[in-house]
Design a protein around this motif. Structure first.
Motif, PDB file in Angstrom:
ATOM      1  N   MET A 102       0.827  -1.189   0.000  1.00  0.00           N
ATOM      2  CA  MET A 102       0.000   0.000   0.000  1.00  0.00           C
ATOM      3  C   MET A 102       0.870   1.251   0.000  1.00  0.00           C
ATOM      4  O   MET A 102       2.068   1.195   0.258  1.00  0.00           O
ATOM      5  CB  MET A 102      -0.933   0.007   1.213  1.00  0.00           C
ATOM      6  CG  MET A 102      -2.026  -1.060   1.160  1.00  0.00           C
ATOM      7  SD  MET A 102      -3.185  -0.850   2.531  1.00  0.00           S
ATOM      8  CE  MET A 102      -4.332  -2.172   2.149  1.00  0.00           C
ATOM      9  N   SER A 103       0.239   2.402  -0.307  1.00  0.00           N
ATOM     10  CA  SER A 103       0.972   3.650  -0.401  1.00  0.00           C
ATOM     11  C   SER A 103       1.248   4.237   0.974  1.00  0.00           C
ATOM     12  O   SER A 103       0.877   3.673   1.998  1.00  0.00           O
ATOM     13  CB  SER A 103       0.181   4.641  -1.259  1.00  0.00           C
ATOM     14  OG  SER A 103      -1.136   4.753  -0.780  1.00  0.00           O
ATOM     15  N   THR A 104       1.889   5.407   1.010  1.00  0.00           N
ATOM     16  CA  THR A 104       2.267   6.064   2.251  1.00  0.00           C
ATOM     17  C   THR A 104       1.054   6.324   3.139  1.00  0.00           C
ATOM     18  O   THR A 104       0.031   6.822   2.656  1.00  0.00           O
ATOM     19  CB  THR A 104       2.948   7.407   1.934  1.00  0.00           C
ATOM     20  OG1 THR A 104       4.022   7.177   1.033  1.00  0.00           O
ATOM     21  CG2 THR A 104       3.469   8.063   3.198  1.00  0.00           C
ATOM     22  N   PRO A 105       1.147   6.008   4.437  1.00  0.00           N
ATOM     23  CA  PRO A 105       0.007   6.235   5.333  1.00  0.00           C
ATOM     24  C   PRO A 105      -0.364   7.709   5.419  1.00  0.00           C
ATOM     25  O   PRO A 105       0.466   8.593   5.189  1.00  0.00           O
ATOM     26  CB  PRO A 105       0.525   5.722   6.681  1.00  0.00           C
ATOM     27  CG  PRO A 105       1.592   4.742   6.340  1.00  0.00           C
ATOM     28  CD  PRO A 105       2.251   5.301   5.117  1.00  0.00           C
ATOM     29  N   SER A 115      -7.450  -1.357   6.304  1.00  0.00           N
ATOM     30  CA  SER A 115      -6.516  -0.273   5.944  1.00  0.00           C
ATOM     31  C   SER A 115      -6.182   0.618   7.141  1.00  0.00           C
ATOM     32  O   SER A 115      -5.325   1.496   7.036  1.00  0.00           O
ATOM     33  CB  SER A 115      -7.117   0.588   4.832  1.00  0.00           C
ATOM     34  OG  SER A 115      -8.227   1.338   5.310  1.00  0.00           O
ATOM     35  N   HIS A 147      -3.714   3.446   5.780  1.00  0.00           N
ATOM     36  CA  HIS A 147      -3.142   3.326   4.451  1.00  0.00           C
ATOM     37  C   HIS A 147      -4.069   4.018   3.466  1.00  0.00           C
ATOM     38  O   HIS A 147      -5.299   3.905   3.564  1.00  0.00           O
ATOM     39  CB  HIS A 147      -2.996   1.844   4.057  1.00  0.00           C
ATOM     40  CG  HIS A 147      -1.960   1.106   4.844  1.00  0.00           C
ATOM     41  ND1 HIS A 147      -0.618   1.397   4.788  1.00  0.00           N
ATOM     42  CD2 HIS A 147      -2.078   0.072   5.729  1.00  0.00           C
ATOM     43  CE1 HIS A 147       0.052   0.587   5.573  1.00  0.00           C
ATOM     44  NE2 HIS A 147      -0.811  -0.225   6.169  1.00  0.00           N
TER      45      HIS A 147
END
Length: 245
Positions: A1-4, A23, A77
């Motif tokens: 997943m991408s940056t929190p 998430s 996320h």
């Protein structure tokens, strides 16, 4: 997943717990708040197995970047946007109903526009990258969860995107105080993209020229214009009324 990223406020965090609990990395709560709303929130968080961390008001405000956190924040996320605008339009079975915002740079206004777009069942919100607010924690808070549910597309060239919508037979209807017709006199029942500018400034000239038609919102009192989120709600719900939904 991408940056929190960080969400804050009961609605924004609550909607994420409901729609995508996996998430949610961790939830921060103010332990001094023991009212019914907090108890209900904690019960929901416990049901989905969210990790709860107690934090004082100072830490919550620093985490959220705002004092309007209501005692709740979460690190989550980022959800991957499921579709491009083309993919979303290709998948629709109903006539498209789109909200286009030209020059809305205030995060509170954007959040309120997303909230009303969600309520009215708009399929997406579109804005230009260089004249718009992005989705941040303030937007998510004001949107009360709608920032998680309404697709928001920031496009490089708004006029070109509107031209591409026209090629799909989507009628581009702009709002302007000097329009010859009101929103009650134009057809919003078919495939429609409603274009609204920022309060006061309105749409940019190029955007206005790209519209197929213009309409106004009748103003009966002393004020000359509505806030863009209120205007969005009026227009979207009139489109819904015309569609019989």
């Amino acid at each position: 997943m991408s940056t929190p990223k960080v969400l804050f406020g009961f609605h924004a965090v609550g909607v994420r717990l409901k729609t995508s609990p996996a998430s949610v990395i961790e939830v921060y709560i103010d332990p001094t708040r023991r009212d019914a709303r907090m108890k209900q929130f904690l019960s929901r968080a416990a049901e989905v197995g969210a990790r709860i961390i107690e934090a004082d008001g100072v830490r919550l405000a620093k985490l959220a970047g705002s004092h309007g956190h209501q005692g709740v924040a979460a690190r989550v996320h980022q959800l991957e946007q499921a579709h491009s605008l083309d993919d979303l339009l290709d998948a629709l079975t109903d006539p498209p109903l789109l909200l286009v915002l030209d020059g809305v740079t205030d995060p509170h206004n954007l959040g309120a526009c997303l909230r009303v777009a969600d309520g009215a069942g708009a399929h997406a919100v579109i804005a230009p990258k260089d004249h718009a607010a992005g989705i941040n924690a303030t937007v998510a808070k004001v949107a009360s969860g709608a920032a998680e549910t309404v697709p928001y597309f920031m496009v490089t060239n708004l006029a070109r995107t509107l031209g591409e919508l026209k090629e799909r037979n989507i009628w581009i209807t702009g709002t302007a105080e000097d329009a010859d017709k009101t929103l009650y006199e134009v057809d919003l029942a078919g495939p429609t993209a409603l274009v609204l500018g920022a309060e006061g400034a309105g749409m940019r000239q190029l955007t206005r020229k790209t519209c197929d038609q213009l309409m106004s919102i009748p103003m009966m009192g002393a004020v000359e214009s509505l806030n863009v989120s209120v205007a969005s709600g009026v227009c979207l719900y009139e489109a819904r009324r015309q569609r019989g939904v």
